[in-house]
Design a protein around this motif. Sequence first.
Motif, PDB file in Angstrom:
ATOM      1  N   HIS A   1      54.480 -65.970  -0.659  1.00 36.80           N
ATOM      2  CA  HIS A   1      54.779 -66.910  -1.758  1.00 36.80           C
ATOM      3  C   HIS A   1      54.508 -66.267  -3.113  1.00 36.80           C
ATOM      4  CE1 HIS A   1      54.618 -70.899   0.726  1.00 36.80           C
ATOM      5  NE2 HIS A   1      55.467 -70.016   1.192  1.00 36.80           N
TER       6      HIS A   1
ATOM      7  N   SER B   1      50.555 -66.784   1.920  1.00 35.86           N
ATOM      8  CA  SER B   1      50.391 -66.836   0.457  1.00 35.86           C
ATOM      9  C   SER B   1      50.837 -65.535  -0.203  1.00 35.86           C
ATOM     10  CB  SER B   1      48.941 -67.160   0.085  1.00 35.86           C
ATOM     11  OG  SER B   1      48.700 -68.531   0.305  1.00 35.86           O
TER      12      SER B   1
ATOM     13  N   GLU C   1      48.712 -69.540  -5.402  1.00 32.84           N
ATOM     14  CA  GLU C   1      48.832 -68.593  -4.275  1.00 32.84           C
ATOM     15  C   GLU C   1      47.795 -67.487  -4.392  1.00 32.84           C
ATOM     16  OE1 GLU C   1      50.431 -69.467  -1.804  1.00 32.84           O
ATOM     17  OE2 GLU C   1      51.888 -70.886  -2.582  1.00 32.84           O
TER      18      GLU C   1
END
Lengths: 269, 152
Positions: A187, A184, A154
């Motif tokens: 995440h 991202s 990520e």
Amino acid sequence: MNKTYQKKHELWLHILFASFAINDETIKSKLYDFSQIAFRHMKWLGSDLLNDGENYNYDRSMLLMKQENVFDVVNALKSEVEAMQSIYPNTPFGERAKTDDAYLLEYLRQVLENENNNKEVTAFNMQRKWPEADLDAAQTDALTLFLFEESYKEYELILVYAYMQARTDKTLHFDVFQDLIDESHFHLKSFGNMMAKLGILALPRELHEMTYVVKDLEKFVKDGIAEEEAAKEMCKELSEAINEPKLSRFFDFINYQESYHIELMKKLL
Amino acid sequence: MLENVKMPEGINKDVMEHLMYPKNYGKLEEPTCVGVAMDEKTGEYVIFYTLLEGNVIKDVKFATNGCQDTVVVGSMYTDMIKGETTEYANKALGLIAKKLGSDMTRQQEICAEMVLNGFVASMMNLKNIQNGKNEEMHVLKMKESCEVEEEK
């Protein structure tokens, strides 16, 4: 290469990982917001550099110290923010960044004034005990490897997409990169906080320019789609291996998000 | 020493340390030679920087966009060979490869081979430079991709 950019990149990570390390939800959330501001600083500074015909890279020289209490984390962060103040450029961006950082410093001072905030930091204790369920050794190993793998990925994706976004002149591409960066960030936040809960919080490793200087967009996107497919498969396998209802639901949720990333990436082709 | 090397078959404390704080990760500013092992199918690579004084490896660094197995083996291997001779590094290659063969899945084995090929490529770069070739880095393409089907 531009040292101010490197320091800003490092400061973004310092703030972000301080947010992950601290358990108190209020401080965590506030620091996370500041980390997002610092990331935007990186973007604006990078854009100014490119407009001036300069360049930047993602080199770093920083360590994430294992801290044992909140005040140690906050004091270390305070020193990093203070050191940054003198190296901002004398530009509208520099002025903006200085006032943002001054406000962050004021917040850090407030945190340090209240002794009740000085709780233990468990993010680096390597205990690997998942607090929300009783996982056996194999489940814990699977979760550990997944978190190391995916937190790096990520971080890599955020920086690669940001690098490409800064260099595209196509609105569609710019928007797709922004969506992928935002996804991202979420995440990385999720995985970073999970690593802290397991006591294994660590910085993702540094990116080499072979990773982010993309010469062939089509190949990059096709490889990226294959990688998203692999990440989906990993989520599915992990969900099955862990077999813990709450975690499985979380990994299924991430899995479906990866599916949509593939759709977003196809727009780049 | 080599007999005691712990490979990433399970996550013990040593492996955790290599995962959290990989050793010799990054790049050298003025290496003697640079090698890259490339998996063309997945786009994964290992780049290996070696600084030599005579045949002694004074410093070594590696970087990769690969998986955690690659990182752990790279961290362990560079830690083993730093300060040693290139002959030792080549011997260590053989011993590690042998050890990996029995302990790891095929996928993990290929990831580890990529680290080892990174070092081999850097030695090829050295040889080419010594032979007068102007080569920034030597690239070795992996014969087998780490994207393999695992046996069920």
